[in-house]
Design a protein around this motif. Structure first.
Motif, PDB file in Angstrom:
ATOM      1  N   ARG A  32      28.033  47.749  45.599  1.00 18.24           N
ATOM      2  CA  ARG A  32      27.884  46.350  46.029  1.00 18.24           C
ATOM      3  C   ARG A  32      28.899  45.523  45.252  1.00 18.24           C
ATOM      4  O   ARG A  32      28.590  44.832  44.289  1.00 18.24           O
ATOM      5  N   TRP A  33      30.170  45.636  45.679  1.00 15.53           N
ATOM      6  CA  TRP A  33      31.308  45.075  44.952  1.00 15.53           C
ATOM      7  C   TRP A  33      31.202  43.570  44.758  1.00 15.53           C
ATOM      8  O   TRP A  33      31.584  43.065  43.705  1.00 15.53           O
ATOM      9  N   GLY A  34      30.689  42.857  45.749  1.00 16.63           N
ATOM     10  CA  GLY A  34      30.534  41.412  45.630  1.00 16.63           C
ATOM     11  C   GLY A  34      29.581  41.043  44.510  1.00 16.63           C
ATOM     12  O   GLY A  34      29.821  40.097  43.747  1.00 16.63           O
ATOM     13  N   LEU A  35      28.505  41.798  44.403  1.00 18.05           N
ATOM     14  CA  LEU A  35      27.525  41.557  43.349  1.00 18.05           C
ATOM     15  C   LEU A  35      28.140  41.839  41.974  1.00 18.05           C
ATOM     16  O   LEU A  35      27.962  41.072  41.030  1.00 18.05           O
ATOM     17  N   ALA A  37      31.403  41.819  41.244  1.00 15.82           N
ATOM     18  CA  ALA A  37      32.456  40.817  41.003  1.00 15.82           C
ATOM     19  C   ALA A  37      31.860  39.492  40.545  1.00 15.82           C
ATOM     20  O   ALA A  37      32.469  38.779  39.746  1.00 15.82           O
ATOM     21  N   GLY A  38      30.677  39.170  41.013  1.00 18.66           N
ATOM     22  CA  GLY A  38      30.018  37.928  40.620  1.00 18.66           C
ATOM     23  C   GLY A  38      29.687  37.881  39.135  1.00 18.66           C
ATOM     24  O   GLY A  38      29.482  36.798  38.577  1.00 18.66           O
ATOM     25  N   ARG A  39      29.666  39.026  38.488  1.00 17.72           N
ATOM     26  CA  ARG A  39      29.366  39.106  37.053  1.00 17.72           C
ATOM     27  C   ARG A  39      30.631  39.073  36.191  1.00 17.72           C
ATOM     28  O   ARG A  39      30.549  39.045  34.975  1.00 17.72           O
ATOM     29  N   PRO A  41      33.979  36.920  35.700  1.00 20.00           N
ATOM     30  CA  PRO A  41      34.731  35.710  36.053  1.00 20.00           C
ATOM     31  C   PRO A  41      36.181  36.005  36.442  1.00 20.00           C
ATOM     32  O   PRO A  41      36.856  36.795  35.787  1.00 20.00           O
ATOM     33  N   ARG A  43      37.329  37.636  39.024  1.00 23.75           N
ATOM     34  CA  ARG A  43      37.567  38.870  39.789  1.00 23.75           C
ATOM     35  C   ARG A  43      36.944  38.761  41.177  1.00 23.75           C
ATOM     36  O   ARG A  43      35.872  38.202  41.347  1.00 23.75           O
ATOM     37  N   LYS A  44      37.650  39.332  42.162  1.00 20.67           N
ATOM     38  CA  LYS A  44      37.155  39.356  43.539  1.00 20.67           C
ATOM     39  C   LYS A  44      36.583  40.738  43.830  1.00 20.67           C
ATOM     40  O   LYS A  44      36.977  41.726  43.212  1.00 20.67           O
ATOM     41  N   ALA A  45      35.692  40.782  44.810  1.00 20.54           N
ATOM     42  CA  ALA A  45      35.077  42.054  45.205  1.00 20.54           C
ATOM     43  C   ALA A  45      36.141  43.087  45.571  1.00 20.54           C
ATOM     44  O   ALA A  45      36.024  44.263  45.225  1.00 20.54           O
TER      45      ALA A  45
END
Length: 74
Positions: A32-35, A37-39, A41, A43-45
């Motif tokens: 779950r790359w988006g999740l 990446a959200g952790r 700062p 960085r994009k998924a």
């Protein structure tokens, strides 16, 4: 279909802390790359996924070569 340029696939440098977080998050949530990446700062998924594929692609390629040698010599 989207064309991927070679520039997009240049190696992505991650700090040791980022790599550690990616590995720990992957164990918890999978791809779950988006999740993940959200952790991290800034960085994009897509960057996280590409980093993972490039890093693990090398590992998997090495394993495939080793298996090929092992089964080829039997």
């Amino acid at each position: 279909m989207t064309e991927v340029s070679s520039i997009e696939w240049e190696f992505i440098n991650m700090s040791e802390q980022e790599e550690d977080l990616i590995y720990r998050m992957y164990k918890l949530v999978g791809d779950r790359w988006g999740l993940i990446a959200g952790r991290i700062p800034g960085r994009k998924a897509e960057e996280i996924e590409r980093f993972w594929i490039m890093r693990h692609g090398e590992v998997f390629a090495k394993r495939r070569r080793e298996l090929k040698k092992k089964h080829g010599s039997s």
